[in-house]
Design an enzyme around this catalytic site. Sequence first.
Site, PDB file in Angstrom:
ATOM      1  N   ASP A  64       0.802  -1.227   0.000  1.00 42.66           N
ATOM      2  CA  ASP A  64       0.000   0.000   0.000  1.00 42.66           C
ATOM      3  C   ASP A  64       0.835   1.278   0.000  1.00 42.66           C
ATOM      4  O   ASP A  64       0.350   2.334  -0.368  1.00 42.66           O
ATOM      5  CB  ASP A  64      -0.927   0.022   1.234  1.00 42.66           C
ATOM      6  CG  ASP A  64      -0.159  -0.114   2.549  1.00 42.66           C
ATOM      7  OD1 ASP A  64       1.061  -0.364   2.510  1.00 42.66           O
ATOM      8  OD2 ASP A  64      -0.773   0.019   3.617  1.00 42.66           O
ATOM      9  N   ASP A 119       4.491  -1.252  11.102  1.00 43.03           N
ATOM     10  CA  ASP A 119       4.026   0.087  10.760  1.00 43.03           C
ATOM     11  C   ASP A 119       3.510   0.710  12.050  1.00 43.03           C
ATOM     12  O   ASP A 119       2.769   0.068  12.802  1.00 43.03           O
ATOM     13  CB  ASP A 119       2.910   0.033   9.711  1.00 43.03           C
ATOM     14  CG  ASP A 119       2.657   1.421   9.162  1.00 43.03           C
ATOM     15  OD1 ASP A 119       3.191   1.749   8.087  1.00 43.03           O
ATOM     16  OD2 ASP A 119       1.965   2.209   9.839  1.00 43.03           O
ATOM     17  N   ARG A 379       0.426  12.873  10.144  1.00 45.54           N
ATOM     18  CA  ARG A 379       1.776  13.430  10.354  1.00 45.54           C
ATOM     19  C   ARG A 379       1.988  14.621   9.434  1.00 45.54           C
ATOM     20  O   ARG A 379       1.650  14.556   8.247  1.00 45.54           O
ATOM     21  CB  ARG A 379       2.849  12.370  10.055  1.00 45.54           C
ATOM     22  CG  ARG A 379       2.853  11.313  11.115  1.00 45.54           C
ATOM     23  CD  ARG A 379       3.941  10.287  10.965  1.00 45.54           C
ATOM     24  NE  ARG A 379       3.871   9.438  12.149  1.00 45.54           N
ATOM     25  CZ  ARG A 379       4.160   8.162  12.183  1.00 45.54           C
ATOM     26  NH1 ARG A 379       4.597   7.549  11.105  1.00 45.54           N
ATOM     27  NH2 ARG A 379       4.055   7.488  13.306  1.00 45.54           N
ATOM     28  N   SER A 534       7.634   6.961  12.525  1.00 42.87           N
ATOM     29  CA  SER A 534       7.428   5.674  11.868  1.00 42.87           C
ATOM     30  C   SER A 534       8.222   4.539  12.516  1.00 42.87           C
ATOM     31  O   SER A 534       9.154   4.748  13.278  1.00 42.87           O
ATOM     32  CB  SER A 534       7.810   5.807  10.391  1.00 42.87           C
ATOM     33  OG  SER A 534       8.949   5.058  10.094  1.00 42.87           O
ATOM     34  N   ARG A 536       9.919   2.459  10.688  1.00 47.14           N
ATOM     35  CA  ARG A 536      10.888   1.975   9.689  1.00 47.14           C
ATOM     36  C   ARG A 536      12.227   1.672  10.342  1.00 47.14           C
ATOM     37  O   ARG A 536      12.888   2.540  10.919  1.00 47.14           O
ATOM     38  CB  ARG A 536      11.023   2.965   8.526  1.00 47.14           C
ATOM     39  CG  ARG A 536      11.626   4.307   8.844  1.00 47.14           C
ATOM     40  CD  ARG A 536      11.521   5.254   7.664  1.00 47.14           C
ATOM     41  NE  ARG A 536      10.140   5.675   7.484  1.00 47.14           N
ATOM     42  CZ  ARG A 536       9.746   6.912   7.194  1.00 47.14           C
ATOM     43  NH1 ARG A 536      10.624   7.869   6.999  1.00 47.14           N
ATOM     44  NH2 ARG A 536       8.477   7.213   7.077  1.00 47.14           N
TER      45      ARG A 536
END
Length: 640
Positions: A64, A119, A379, A534, A536
């Site tokens: 996505d 996520d 964000r 995030s 990540r």
Amino acid sequence: MKQNLTQKIIAAHLVEGDMTPGREVAVRIDQTLTQDATGTMAYLQWEAIGLPRVKTELSVSYVDHNTLQMGFRNPDDHRYLRSVAAKYGIVFSPPGTGICHQLHLENFAVPGKTLIGSDSHTPTAGGIGSLAMGAGGLSVSLAMAGEPYTITMPKVFKIRLEGELTGHASAKDVILHLLGILTVKGGVGAVMEYCGPGVASLSVPERATITNMGAELGATTSIFPSDEQTRAFLALMGRENDFSPLAADEGAEYDREIVIDLSSLAPLAARPHMPDLVVPVAELDGLTVDQVAIGSCTNSSYSDLQAVAQVLDGEHVAPNTDLLLSPGSKQVLKMLMAEGLLDKILDAGGRLLECSCGPCIGMGGSPTSGGVSARTFNRNFEGRSGTQDGQVYLVSPVTAAFCALHGKFTDPAGWSKAVSKPSLPSSAPSIRHLFAFPPADGSTVEVLRGPNIVALSPFDRLPATMELPVLIKVGDNITTDHIMPAGAAITALRSNIPAISRHVFERVDKDFVSRAEAAGQGLILGGDNYGQGSSREHAALAPRHLGVRIVLAKSFARIHKANLINFGILPLVLADPADYDALSQGEALRFDLTDLVAGRPLEATTSAGKRIALGHDLTGNEIAIIKAGGLLNYVNDRQK
Ligand code: MIC
Ligand code: SF4
């Protein structure tokens, strides 16, 4: 003993540990989710673990984030993810099906289950009563391997909702209001648990908006009880069998209580460039809006877009304003089409984008130079939109729609059109046939790679003594978007650490990478809440690849700290915040880590001989992981 909802779900999944806030608990994980931008790395790590099939009840791999498929890298990633899913027993959601959190809520999230996702907005599923947390990809792969997920037992905040939303206030305004109170670091180490008489008036999609953006508080997660609203939503999704009622015990204890009177809320907006810079929309009256973007995992449900259609019905978007719309899922899109609502938005001049993250992560839809963008997202960090000086305001779908109509922020008192309370449609078409469910035996499936998919090279162990220069000094609330920017070009490199590491701190200091390479190794000096945002893991992995061994900060955000540990970077806290001011870029610090054990403070020495007192709250396990050079080394050592 009376328990709150968080304690109940943790107790039911407790594998090890003591449920006292601040202590470590290891929790059994029922479900996992990944998305493409973090997923490739998560599954490369999963492959390194070497198991034939996932051990969770359900694991889903969504695509996505980057669905642009510009050049071979991105489509190769998608093909890799599809083949890994089929081989190892994971459900695959192809690009364009929708945004992971919206899809998970609609199709898979279950009250009372534990979920971790690579996520940070995984807590969206807390809207249905699931205990859902964001995590690094490696933590998710270990959960797929059946390992418990270890967290610090959170405090639990009781957010008591009273009254009902009125006028043009909506669920987004509830969480913006809370951000105004608690700030982007006010939820660190805590779960936001919603209760009180106001809860019953909120539908699951409205609750999910609130739990989604709890991530911006830094919270471990947010959760609503499971009640008749939950049953109604699950029934609409064709999943009433997944329903079970869940609530805190009457009289359960909490660490803090915040009361919000829903009926007193008015439309709010978070100003650039932080989600906690919250002001009433009325204060922005007259500010020209160049772009409006509606969608993201916060506000892309059917009821969100239904509200937008009501505002735009029979009108036209202001000529100076561009309106972008990304529905949360194909199910949402189909419902809008079936009810003639999509027509209303398109006829008003709205642009329909794919059901994906889109402009939220800078995948197109960037604002003009210095342009004001009103977004229903979560964000608004500087540069995240893809335009470094873009001025992003975070608002509700209703506010966004009025901005599009007027071409500027206007005082809600003058919003003549009434918007009816968000409602669920009478029926919802299932899109489950769009998921690729894995075969019962995937052993013969071939994993398909591409030239940009580069296996992780192993990291070395933590030396006992090190002399490290301060490679960069950054301030408070540094986000992972500062450390490892997103956007179409850089996100396409997520499965290639050597390539993506060329972009570390790119938007903060263009010379960071060359300085780190020249030094060979070094440390990052940060302020409060370092690494917020995030999940990540590239924000830890890529600096580690460049030789970063220690991050010294005033305090850390939860997921980023866990990612640093997972990749063998030592997160240390300055015992005296004044030392932050005394230290500068280029200065070298000497560390003796022979005494690095749980509960014992440390010291570093500057070249001028000044002692810097250091603290940490690392557990014995975490220290062992860091000393091993990261979690993968640690797990491999254990298996030898
Ligand atoms: C985000 O909203 O920042 C992201 C992009 O969804 C990230 C994940 C990523 O960087 O891939 C997140 O929230 O964890
Ligand atoms: Fe996608 Fe934005 Fe949600 Fe992150 S915050 S998952 S980029 S929609």
